[in-house]
Design a protein around this motif. Sequence first.
Motif, PDB file in Angstrom:
ATOM      1  N   THR A  29     108.679 -37.315  21.027  1.00 42.37           N
ATOM      2  CA  THR A  29     107.334 -36.821  21.298  1.00 42.37           C
ATOM      3  C   THR A  29     106.284 -37.554  20.468  1.00 42.37           C
ATOM      4  O   THR A  29     105.210 -37.902  20.976  1.00 42.37           O
ATOM      5  N   MET A  30     106.571 -37.811  19.198  1.00 37.91           N
ATOM      6  CA  MET A  30     105.629 -38.574  18.373  1.00 37.91           C
ATOM      7  C   MET A  30     105.468 -39.984  18.922  1.00 37.91           C
ATOM      8  O   MET A  30     104.377 -40.567  18.857  1.00 37.91           O
ATOM      9  N   SER A  76     103.159 -25.066  27.158  1.00 38.62           N
ATOM     10  CA  SER A  76     104.218 -24.079  27.336  1.00 38.62           C
ATOM     11  C   SER A  76     105.292 -24.166  26.263  1.00 38.62           C
ATOM     12  O   SER A  76     106.159 -23.301  26.193  1.00 38.62           O
ATOM     13  N   GLY A  77     105.271 -25.219  25.455  1.00 37.90           N
ATOM     14  CA  GLY A  77     106.234 -25.304  24.369  1.00 37.90           C
ATOM     15  C   GLY A  77     106.966 -26.632  24.322  1.00 37.90           C
ATOM     16  O   GLY A  77     106.709 -27.543  25.116  1.00 37.90           O
ATOM     17  N   PHE A  78     107.865 -26.734  23.352  1.00 41.80           N
ATOM     18  CA  PHE A  78     108.726 -27.916  23.216  1.00 41.80           C
ATOM     19  C   PHE A  78     109.973 -27.670  24.055  1.00 41.80           C
ATOM     20  O   PHE A  78     110.798 -26.816  23.731  1.00 41.80           O
ATOM     21  N   LEU A  92      99.124 -33.988  18.462  1.00 40.43           N
ATOM     22  CA  LEU A  92     100.100 -33.017  18.953  1.00 40.43           C
ATOM     23  C   LEU A  92      99.724 -31.587  18.563  1.00 40.43           C
ATOM     24  O   LEU A  92      99.928 -30.647  19.335  1.00 40.43           O
ATOM     25  N   ILE A  93      99.164 -31.422  17.381  1.00 41.56           N
ATOM     26  CA  ILE A  93      98.698 -30.088  16.972  1.00 41.56           C
ATOM     27  C   ILE A  93      97.551 -29.634  17.874  1.00 41.56           C
ATOM     28  O   ILE A  93      97.493 -28.471  18.291  1.00 41.56           O
ATOM     29  N   GLU A  94      96.663 -30.558  18.223  1.00 38.55           N
ATOM     30  CA  GLU A  94      95.581 -30.228  19.157  1.00 38.55           C
ATOM     31  C   GLU A  94      96.146 -29.902  20.540  1.00 38.55           C
ATOM     32  O   GLU A  94      95.677 -28.982  21.220  1.00 38.55           O
ATOM     33  N   VAL A 146     103.912 -30.216  12.595  1.00 37.31           N
ATOM     34  CA  VAL A 146     103.527 -30.110  14.017  1.00 37.31           C
ATOM     35  C   VAL A 146     104.150 -28.863  14.642  1.00 37.31           C
ATOM     36  O   VAL A 146     103.481 -28.099  15.352  1.00 37.31           O
ATOM     37  N   GLN A 147     105.412 -28.638  14.366  1.00 35.47           N
ATOM     38  CA  GLN A 147     106.102 -27.500  14.959  1.00 35.47           C
ATOM     39  C   GLN A 147     105.589 -26.170  14.424  1.00 35.47           C
ATOM     40  O   GLN A 147     105.560 -25.165  15.142  1.00 35.47           O
TER      41      GLN A 147
END
Length: 361
Positions: free
Chosen positions: A179-180, A216-218, A206-208, A358-359
Motif C-alpha cells: 500500500t505504501m 472501507s478498510g485494509f 494514507l492517513i488522509e 498509518v494503521q
Amino acid sequence: MSHSLLRSVRRPARLAGALTGLLLAGGAQAADDKLYLFNWTEYMDPAIIEAFEERYDVEVVQNYFNSLPEMMAKLNAGGVSQYDVIVPSNYYVPRLIETGLVQPLDKSRLEQLDNVMATFQNPGYDPGGDYSVPYQWGTTGIIYNTETFPEAPKSWSLLFEADQNPAHPFAVAGDGQVTMGGACAYLGHGYDCTGLDAWREAAKLLIETKSRDTFSGFTDGTPALQQLSRGVVHAAMSFNGDYLAFKDEDPEGFADTAFMIPDEGAEMWVDTMMIPAEAPNPELAHAFIDFLLEAEVGAQLSNYNYYASPNAAAAPYLDEVLTQPPVQPSDDDMARLRFIPSLSGDELQIFQQLWSEVQAR
C-alpha cells in the motif's frame, strides 16, 4: 505477494483441501521418502504433486502459510529443519539469506535451470540466483467496477483522490509495503520508493485517505475480490492472476469489472522456491525444484494458478489466456512495474513504525 503474501484463500471451490492441509501443518519429521513443502494455500496443482510422487516413489507432505510473517515465524521456531522447500516472495528472499535460514542451491542438481527466463536469472533480490528459483510471478494493481467508474483514470488517483471517487466504498491492501508503494507511486516517488521523506509523505496521504467516509478498510487481495463481486467495495487493490481466476469461476459476479496497472507504476512480484538451511531432505528438494522447472510442468502450474510463468520453455504449453493481459502485461505496463524493495535493520524498523502509525490513526 505478492504480493503475493496476501492470498489467504485462493479459490473457494477448493477451500476444503486447503483446510485439510492446514490441520496437518507443523511438526514435520524427516524421512527419506517424504518431501515437506511449505507453501501458500491453494497454490499448487494436486496433479503435479501426484506426478512427482509417482516418478520418485515418495510422499509430498504439504503445509501451508497465509502470510510471509507467519512463514518467517515458523522457520525461526524450528521450521528451518522441518521443511524441504519453501515459497517466499521476492522481498523476503534477502531476509532469509541474511538470517541464515536458507541454504545455497546446488545448481549441478538443477538440470532444467536454463529454462528460467533471463529476467529472473540474476534478480536484484538474489544476485546470481544462488539461493532461489522463481515459482510464479504476477502484478498488484487496482480492480474496479466499470459501471461505477466508466471513465476510470489509469491511475492510483482512483483510490487516493476524493474527487475521483466521492461516493463509493473502496479498500487498500493490508500489507504495508504494497500500500505504501502505491501511495509513493501516486506521489511521484516510484512504487519502489525508500527513504524517510518519501515514506512520511506517503503515510500522510494514507492517513488522509483513511479519513474519508468511503474508506472501507485494509482488505487483502483475495477478500477484496470477494467484496467487489458482492458490491461491498467498488475499487480495491488485488492481484492479476487471482482476479482472472475469480472472474473465470464467477463470470456474472465479475461481469462489470476490470484490472488496471496504474500509469504511475505498480508492483511486480515473484514467488520463489528456496531450501531451508537444515532441510531434512535437500536432495529430494532439488529434485522437486527441478521437476517444476520442466517445460510442461511449469506450464501446468501456471495454467492452474492463472499466474505468469517465469519458465521460458513453458511458453508453448500455456493456455492462451495466460499470454495476454491481465496475466501478461503490455510492454508499456511492464516498463512501469517494480519489485518491492527488501528492507532490513534500521530502515525496516523505521518503515514498520510509520506503517503502524498509518494503521492506528
